[in-house]
Design a protein around this motif. Structure first.
Motif, PDB file in Angstrom:
ATOM      1  N   ALA A 117       0.840  -1.207   0.000  1.00 41.40           N
ATOM      2  CA  ALA A 117       0.000   0.000   0.000  1.00 41.40           C
ATOM      3  C   ALA A 117       0.875   1.257   0.000  1.00 41.40           C
ATOM      4  CB  ALA A 117      -0.940   0.000   1.194  1.00 41.40           C
ATOM      5  N   MET A 118       1.968   1.212   0.726  1.00 44.03           N
ATOM      6  CA  MET A 118       2.889   2.349   0.747  1.00 44.03           C
ATOM      7  C   MET A 118       3.542   2.542  -0.625  1.00 44.03           C
ATOM      8  SD  MET A 118       5.956   2.891   3.448  1.00 44.03           S
ATOM      9  CE  MET A 118       6.898   4.377   3.522  1.00 44.03           C
ATOM     10  N   ALA A 119       3.910   1.434  -1.261  1.00 44.74           N
ATOM     11  CA  ALA A 119       4.491   1.509  -2.608  1.00 44.74           C
ATOM     12  C   ALA A 119       3.481   2.089  -3.592  1.00 44.74           C
ATOM     13  CB  ALA A 119       4.962   0.134  -3.063  1.00 44.74           C
ATOM     14  N   GLU A 120       2.243   1.663  -3.471  1.00 47.74           N
ATOM     15  CA  GLU A 120       1.178   2.185  -4.341  1.00 47.74           C
ATOM     16  C   GLU A 120       1.026   3.693  -4.147  1.00 47.74           C
ATOM     17  OE1 GLU A 120      -1.705   2.750  -7.013  1.00 47.74           O
ATOM     18  OE2 GLU A 120      -0.874   0.754  -6.732  1.00 47.74           O
ATOM     19  N   SER A 121       1.044   4.126  -2.906  1.00 50.22           N
ATOM     20  CA  SER A 121       0.903   5.543  -2.579  1.00 50.22           C
ATOM     21  C   SER A 121       2.082   6.378  -3.089  1.00 50.22           C
ATOM     22  CB  SER A 121       0.761   5.696  -1.063  1.00 50.22           C
ATOM     23  OG  SER A 121       0.765   7.032  -0.686  1.00 50.22           O
ATOM     24  N   ASP A 146      17.246   5.744  -0.891  1.00 51.72           N
ATOM     25  CA  ASP A 146      18.056   4.964   0.045  1.00 51.72           C
ATOM     26  C   ASP A 146      17.185   4.169   1.015  1.00 51.72           C
ATOM     27  OD1 ASP A 146      20.338   5.871  -1.174  1.00 51.72           O
ATOM     28  OD2 ASP A 146      20.899   7.252   0.423  1.00 51.72           O
ATOM     29  N   ALA A 147      16.121   4.762   1.513  1.00 51.02           N
ATOM     30  CA  ALA A 147      15.236   4.046   2.436  1.00 51.02           C
ATOM     31  C   ALA A 147      14.573   2.854   1.750  1.00 51.02           C
ATOM     32  CB  ALA A 147      14.174   5.002   2.988  1.00 51.02           C
ATOM     33  N   ALA A 159      14.183   2.806   9.233  1.00 48.06           N
ATOM     34  CA  ALA A 159      13.466   2.324  10.417  1.00 48.06           C
ATOM     35  C   ALA A 159      12.176   1.578  10.066  1.00 48.06           C
ATOM     36  CB  ALA A 159      13.163   3.493  11.346  1.00 48.06           C
ATOM     37  N   ASP A 160      11.414   2.104   9.119  1.00 49.05           N
ATOM     38  CA  ASP A 160      10.129   1.493   8.780  1.00 49.05           C
ATOM     39  C   ASP A 160      10.153   0.658   7.495  1.00 49.05           C
ATOM     40  OD1 ASP A 160      10.596   3.823   7.363  1.00 49.05           O
ATOM     41  OD2 ASP A 160       8.482   4.387   7.252  1.00 49.05           O
ATOM     42  N   LEU A 161      11.279   0.587   6.825  1.00 49.63           N
ATOM     43  CA  LEU A 161      11.398  -0.186   5.589  1.00 49.63           C
ATOM     44  C   LEU A 161      12.558  -1.174   5.704  1.00 49.63           C
ATOM     45  CD1 LEU A 161      10.991   2.699   2.976  1.00 49.63           C
ATOM     46  CD2 LEU A 161       9.252   1.078   3.725  1.00 49.63           C
ATOM     47  N   PRO A 162      12.296  -2.450   5.412  1.00 46.90           N
ATOM     48  CA  PRO A 162      13.384  -3.429   5.515  1.00 46.90           C
ATOM     49  C   PRO A 162      14.448  -3.228   4.436  1.00 46.90           C
ATOM     50  CG  PRO A 162      11.385  -4.490   4.700  1.00 46.90           C
ATOM     51  CD  PRO A 162      11.028  -3.070   5.025  1.00 46.90           C
TER      52      PRO A 162
END
Length: 158
Positions: free
Chosen positions: A92-96, A106-107, A113-116
């Motif tokens: 969902a985050m990728a879609e957004s 880089d994240a 912190a919130d992304l592996p």
């Protein structure tokens, strides 16, 4: 015409131990397997470009990884093998963020912190693999000219 004009010159930096070990055969990745994604990236740059949005970067890296696997066989690289359950919780985050140019490369690709770590590589790899499953007869090399938006629907099937 010199020897340099007829081929590719790769300089191996001893100061980069991981790359040096892999490129010189002292690791687990062959020189060919390590260099193949760069050739795929070059094809992308000749086509629609690496891109500036998250979606474009995901597709570029996914095409590079799948292309390397098509050429060399074997398992995907460790950065392309993040557990699918970890990928799914962030779809969902990728879609957004798909069309955003300020997505934080880089994240997405190296972790935060919130992304592996390696999420972008693994998600891109999954997008391209699933696209190929739905488009029988296609190969990653044939998809280089395709716009990233064509892969967006694959987010729903990860």
């Amino acid at each position: 015409m010199t020897g340099i004009d007829r081929g590719v010159v790769v300089r191996i930096e001893r100061s980069q131990p991981t790359i040096y070990r892999r490129m010189t055969g002292r690791g687990t990745v062959s020189t060919t397997r390590l260099a193949i994604p760069s050739g795929s990236d070059a094809a992308c740059w000749d086509g629609p470009d690496y891109g500036s949005s998250l979606g474009e970067a995901l597709v570029s890296e996914g095409l590079a990884g799948v292309f390397a696997q098509e050429v060399c066989g074997g398992l995907p690289e460790p950065w392309e093998r993040l557990d699918v359950s970890d990928i799914r919780r962030l779809v969902a985050m990728a879609e957004s963020d798909w069309s955003r140019n300020d997505y934080g490369h880089d994240a997405w690709f190296f972790g935060a912190a919130d992304l592996p770590r390696w999420l972008g590589y693994s998600l891109g790899f999954q997008l391209v693999k699933r696209f190929l499953l739905e488009h029988e007869g296609s190969t990653s090399s044939r998809l280089v000219e395709m716009e990233a938006e064509a892969f967006r629907g694959m987010l729903a099937v990860i």
